[in-house]
Write a protein that holds these residues in place. Sequence first.
Motif: not given
Length: 178
Positions: A123-148
């Motif tokens: 999905a990240r590669d699609f966003a940058f290469r195909e969709a033209g997204v210039s900046s991409l972040v993930s908002y993650i709960d501080p206690d969500n260690h697997p996602s971090r």
Amino acid sequence: MTGDVSSSARRLEAPLIRTNRLLLRPYRIEDFEHLLTIYGGDRAQFIGGRLRPRQVWDGFMNVIGHWPVHGFGGWAVELSGTGDLVGEVAVHHPVDYPEVELGWLLFEGFEGKGYATEAAAAARDFAFREAGVSSLVSYIDPDNHPSRRLAERMGAVLDPTAPTPNGDPCLVYRHPKS
């Protein structure tokens, strides 16, 4: 809105993306029942808690509706060999998010196999290469260690100066262009 794409890059629905083991595909109405289960249960603890069916429906329609408006949105993620639905991944920009976000969620029993990393990287590669997204972040709960850990494995770094949705207490991981 930061990260939006030109109208020429917009599409009506999610494109099919195949990885080594997964198929990222457009949502189907039958996927909604799976989403009710995950967002109505304990697995929703790091995304604001359990959601009522209407809230799940609104989110479902939101990521589907992103495609014609933004040129990116959400995918259902299934195993290529079996067709089992393992989770979802999305590149989305809700109205109350300061930036375009990459998010992921797996259904119970599919953790620890690398599926979230594989789907999120696609999905990240699609966003940058195909969709033209210039900046991409993930908002993650501080206690969500697997996602971090997943964000860090993908090369994302903490951006302590980045704003959060509605000022909510979360960590902002900024993804590098691949």
